[in-house]
Design a protein around this motif. Structure first.
Motif, mmCIF file in Angstrom:
data_model
loop_
_atom_site.group_PDB
_atom_site.id
_atom_site.type_symbol
_atom_site.label_atom_id
_atom_site.label_comp_id
_atom_site.label_asym_id
_atom_site.label_seq_id
_atom_site.Cartn_x
_atom_site.Cartn_y
_atom_site.Cartn_z
ATOM 1 N N VAL A 192 0.927 -1.116 -0.045
ATOM 2 C CA VAL A 192 -0.020 -0.026 0.190
ATOM 3 C C VAL A 192 1.013 1.235 0.129
ATOM 4 C CG1 VAL A 192 -1.686 1.208 1.327
ATOM 5 C CG2 VAL A 192 -1.913 -1.107 1.042
ATOM 6 N N GLU A 193 1.966 1.143 0.791
ATOM 7 C CA GLU A 193 2.958 2.357 1.124
ATOM 8 C C GLU A 193 3.637 2.632 -0.111
ATOM 9 O OE1 GLU A 193 2.954 4.502 3.354
ATOM 10 O OE2 GLU A 193 2.407 3.679 5.229
ATOM 11 N N GLU A 194 4.173 1.668 -0.878
ATOM 12 C CA GLU A 194 5.302 1.668 -1.735
ATOM 13 C C GLU A 194 4.675 1.530 -3.279
ATOM 14 O OE1 GLU A 194 7.965 -1.230 -0.566
ATOM 15 O OE2 GLU A 194 8.400 -0.415 1.499
ATOM 16 N N LYS A 195 3.669 0.881 -3.426
ATOM 17 C CA LYS A 195 3.319 0.504 -4.850
ATOM 18 C C LYS A 195 2.171 1.475 -5.295
ATOM 19 C CE LYS A 195 6.391 -2.566 -5.473
ATOM 20 N NZ LYS A 195 7.767 -2.472 -6.453
ATOM 21 N N ASN A 196 1.584 2.210 -4.392
ATOM 22 C CA ASN A 196 0.412 3.071 -4.643
ATOM 23 C C ASN A 196 0.929 4.670 -4.317
ATOM 24 O OD1 ASN A 196 -2.083 1.125 -5.288
ATOM 25 N ND2 ASN A 196 -0.723 0.242 -3.410
ATOM 26 N N ILE A 197 0.196 5.365 -5.095
ATOM 27 C CA ILE A 197 0.298 6.797 -4.800
ATOM 28 C C ILE A 197 -0.858 7.485 -4.584
ATOM 29 C CG2 ILE A 197 1.082 9.065 -5.955
ATOM 30 C CD1 ILE A 197 2.653 7.547 -7.966
ATOM 31 N N PHE A 198 -0.870 8.217 -3.478
ATOM 32 C CA PHE A 198 -2.214 8.550 -2.974
ATOM 33 C C PHE A 198 -2.033 10.217 -3.058
ATOM 34 C CE2 PHE A 198 -2.151 4.623 -1.178
ATOM 35 C CZ PHE A 198 -3.655 4.187 -1.122
ATOM 36 N N CYS A 199 -2.818 10.709 -4.111
ATOM 37 C CA CYS A 199 -2.412 12.237 -4.082
ATOM 38 C C CYS A 199 -3.627 12.952 -3.541
ATOM 39 C CB CYS A 199 -2.787 12.670 -5.773
ATOM 40 S SG CYS A 199 -1.478 11.992 -6.819
ATOM 41 N N ASN A 200 -3.222 14.033 -2.560
ATOM 42 C CA ASN A 200 -4.398 14.813 -2.331
ATOM 43 C C ASN A 200 -4.729 15.871 -3.329
ATOM 44 O OD1 ASN A 200 -4.085 14.182 0.495
ATOM 45 N ND2 ASN A 200 -2.359 15.419 0.612
ATOM 46 N N THR A 201 -5.903 16.089 -3.651
ATOM 47 C CA THR A 201 -6.638 16.999 -4.774
ATOM 48 C C THR A 201 -7.628 17.964 -4.390
ATOM 49 O OG1 THR A 201 -8.550 15.818 -5.461
ATOM 50 C CG2 THR A 201 -6.500 14.884 -6.119
ATOM 51 N N LEU A 202 -7.664 19.082 -5.081
ATOM 52 C CA LEU A 202 -8.588 19.986 -4.693
ATOM 53 C C LEU A 202 -9.399 20.181 -6.449
ATOM 54 C CD1 LEU A 202 -9.598 22.699 -3.289
ATOM 55 C CD2 LEU A 202 -7.970 23.914 -4.412
ATOM 56 N N VAL A 203 -10.855 20.151 -6.151
ATOM 57 C CA VAL A 203 -11.335 20.194 -7.328
ATOM 58 C C VAL A 203 -12.336 21.673 -7.188
ATOM 59 C CG1 VAL A 203 -11.446 17.816 -7.624
ATOM 60 C CG2 VAL A 203 -13.309 18.635 -6.612
ATOM 61 N N ASP A 204 -12.511 22.002 -8.282
ATOM 62 C CA ASP A 204 -13.427 23.465 -8.225
ATOM 63 C C ASP A 204 -14.135 23.304 -9.603
ATOM 64 O OD1 ASP A 204 -14.712 25.685 -7.882
ATOM 65 O OD2 ASP A 204 -12.707 27.050 -7.654
ATOM 66 N N ARG A 205 -15.489 23.081 -9.443
ATOM 67 C CA ARG A 205 -16.279 23.476 -10.625
ATOM 68 C C ARG A 205 -17.825 23.134 -9.958
ATOM 69 N NH1 ARG A 205 -16.433 20.868 -16.584
ATOM 70 N NH2 ARG A 205 -15.888 23.018 -17.293
ATOM 71 N N ILE A 206 -18.863 24.018 -10.479
ATOM 72 C CA ILE A 206 -20.206 23.812 -9.998
ATOM 73 C C ILE A 206 -20.839 23.021 -11.019
ATOM 74 C CG2 ILE A 206 -22.370 24.991 -9.603
ATOM 75 C CD1 ILE A 206 -20.686 27.591 -8.691
ATOM 76 N N VAL A 207 -21.031 21.914 -10.770
ATOM 77 C CA VAL A 207 -21.949 20.920 -11.864
ATOM 78 C C VAL A 207 -23.362 21.050 -11.377
ATOM 79 C CG1 VAL A 207 -22.156 18.552 -12.636
ATOM 80 C CG2 VAL A 207 -19.787 19.424 -12.051
ATOM 81 N N THR A 208 -24.231 21.216 -12.378
ATOM 82 C CA THR A 208 -25.528 21.609 -11.969
ATOM 83 C C THR A 208 -26.412 20.346 -12.278
ATOM 84 O OG1 THR A 208 -25.424 22.819 -13.761
ATOM 85 C CG2 THR A 208 -25.824 23.979 -11.913
ATOM 86 N N GLY A 209 -25.619 19.194 -12.909
ATOM 87 C CA GLY A 209 -26.336 18.010 -13.090
ATOM 88 C C GLY A 209 -27.564 17.848 -14.181
ATOM 89 N N TYR A 210 -28.641 17.111 -14.140
ATOM 90 C CA TYR A 210 -29.675 17.228 -15.106
ATOM 91 C C TYR A 210 -30.357 18.418 -14.996
ATOM 92 C CZ TYR A 210 -33.317 15.056 -17.809
ATOM 93 O OH TYR A 210 -34.166 14.873 -19.108
ATOM 94 N N PRO A 211 -30.873 18.965 -16.085
ATOM 95 C CA PRO A 211 -31.644 20.131 -16.116
ATOM 96 C C PRO A 211 -33.105 19.828 -16.077
ATOM 97 C CG PRO A 211 -31.004 19.740 -18.382
ATOM 98 C CD PRO A 211 -30.202 18.936 -17.489
ATOM 99 N N LYS A 212 -33.485 19.712 -14.642
ATOM 100 C CA LYS A 212 -34.958 19.294 -14.356
ATOM 101 C C LYS A 212 -35.976 20.368 -14.637
ATOM 102 C CE LYS A 212 -33.603 16.258 -10.798
ATOM 103 N NZ LYS A 212 -32.864 16.065 -9.072
ATOM 104 N N ASP A 213 -35.648 21.671 -14.412
ATOM 105 C CA ASP A 213 -36.561 22.770 -14.732
ATOM 106 C C ASP A 213 -36.751 23.306 -15.899
ATOM 107 O OD1 ASP A 213 -37.541 22.069 -12.170
ATOM 108 O OD2 ASP A 213 -35.863 23.255 -11.253
#
Length: 433
Positions: A192-213
């Motif tokens: 787990v420690e040596e063969k994997n890379i665990f990246c911290n991330t920051l995401v920024d986007r407003i996703v408004t999904g399916y346009p119901k209205d």
């Protein structure tokens, strides 16, 4: 149904936990463009992390859907449509756990992305490796990694998108906890420690999904139609070497791979979230309904602009041009005519939000400039006035304290602010009784 498009067959290289609007409107959109602009040529297998989800609906469309981005660019309305065919298939662990574990056998899988909400990267002490499946997302990943380890295959590069601080590090920590709980051995923990890379991330986007209205005429039926704003940002804290495996740097997209995302997180929290939190109590007191309404109200717009450009940006250490560019993007996003962002929705838990998003700028401004930031202090006064005179949504004890106590006692309450703000009392009292 969206069956008029010929799907491109690509090698399955990405495992994605989550099939909701955000991942489809952010990560899958990014991977689609990465395929188009580079030789990445990969597809995604979606894992439905909970029992009930959208995978059946997605599968009905052969995992092809349309994504529409809408917003302002250089003050002009822009609508951009793209058909996304990067998802090859869906896997549902609650229906067929063996099919899920079989993902471990494919040596071509290299990336794991996820968005299981802020409550997804959690430790559930009752989860067992014998569960099919275990409840938590990290427990499911632990079992998948253990199967991978037993086959002596390479590990994964993890790019979690959950909105918690140090999401990658937290995921790894919980996986190692399960390794101990389940007695999986030191060799597995080393894997787990040596063969994997665990990246911290920051995401920024407003996703408004399916346009119901609203009705969007595509010329075909798409029950998985997804919508978002134009803006996107993905900051990945990890080794630059991952770009040799997934060439985000050749896409022209707003993706940053860095050895520290702290300054980008601070920029987002202080400018984007800070602007929201500064203006919302004032807007609620003034009876303004949406963020866009705030931008169209001359008095409110002038106030928020002064908060950001005159008092928040001077407290940050990134290049000034970069901060101003980001702030201008934020104001353009606030003006997006396609998004109805209600002030009442943003006002939830405003006291704790002010402490995290605005107060650090206020205190840092005093430290650097040796004077009071008038607009940020005014926003603090409006916060108190909002709780005293309106109907805030917050913890009942916080609401009652704010309504019943004096301004002096509110400012002195260290449980609210982690510090004593009594020195601001005279300034705040100029605006609120």
């Amino acid at each position: 149904m969206i069956k008029i498009f010929t799907k491109v067959n690509r090698e399955e290289r990405v495992i994605q936990f989550g099939e909701g609007g955000f991942l489809r409107g952010f990560v899958d959109w990014i991977l689609q463009i990465t395929n188009e602009k580079t030789d990445f040529d990969a597809s995604v297998v979606v894992v439905q992390p909970i029992k009930n989800g959208l995978c059946d609906k997605l599968t009905e469309q052969n995992c092809v859907y349309t994504h529409i981005m809408r917003g302002l660019k250089d003050s002009k309305e822009v609508v951009d449509k793209k058909v996304i065919d990067v998802i090859s298939r869906c896997v549902k662990p609650y229906d067929n756990y063996e099919e899920y574990l079989n993902l471990a056998k494919n040596p071509n899988f290299r990336f794991v992305v996820s968005n299981t909400t802020e409550s997804g990267i959690v430790y559930e002490k009752d989860d067992k490796i014998t569960d099919a499946p275990p409840k938590s997302f990290p427990a499911k990943v632990t079992h998948l990694l253990y199967e991978r380890f037993k086959l002596n295959l390479n590990g994964f590069i993890f790019l979690p998108c959950e909105l918690i601080e140090k999401n990658g590090e937290t995921l790894k920590k919980i996986i190692l906890k399960y390794a101990d709980d389940w007695n999986l051995g030191d060799e597995f923990k080393a894997f787990v420690e040596e063969k994997n890379i665990f990246c911290n991330t920051l995401v920024d986007r407003i996703v408004t999904g399916y346009p119901k209205d609203e009705k969007i005429d595509l010329g075909y039926v798409d029950n998985m139609l997804n919508t978002s704003e134009l803006f996107h940002l993905w900051v990945i804290e990890g080794p630059k070497g991952i770009l040799e495996e997934i060439p985000f740097d050749k896409t022209g997209l707003n993706i940053i791979v860095t050895d520290s995302l702290d300054m980008y997180r601070t920029r987002k929290v202080r400018i984007l979230n800070g602007a929201h939190t500064s203006m919302i109590p004032y807007a609620m007191c003034e009876g303004i309904e949406t963020v866009k309404d705030c931008m169209e109200n001359e008095k409110m717009f002038d106030f928020v602009k002064k908060c950001v450009f005159d008092e928040i940006i001077p407290t940050l250490d990134l290049p000034k041009e970069e901060l101003i560019s980001y702030a201008n993007d934020v104001f353009e996003r606030f003006n997006n005519p396609f998004i109805k962002h209600l002030c009442a929705s943003i006002s939830l838990n405003s006291v704790s939000k002010f402490k995290v998003r605005v107060l650090p700028s206020l205190l840092e401004y005093i430290k650097r400039e040796n004077k009071i930031p008038e607009n940020l202090v005014f926003s603090l006064a409006m916060l108190i006035k909002f709780y005293k005179t309106s109907t805030p949504t917050d913890d009942a004890d916080i609401i009652s304290f704010m309504k019943e106590q004096t301004v002096a006692k509110i400012l002195a309450n260290k449980s609210f602010w982690d510090t004593d703000l009594s020195f601001l009392c005279d300034e705040v009292l100029k605006y609120v009784d």
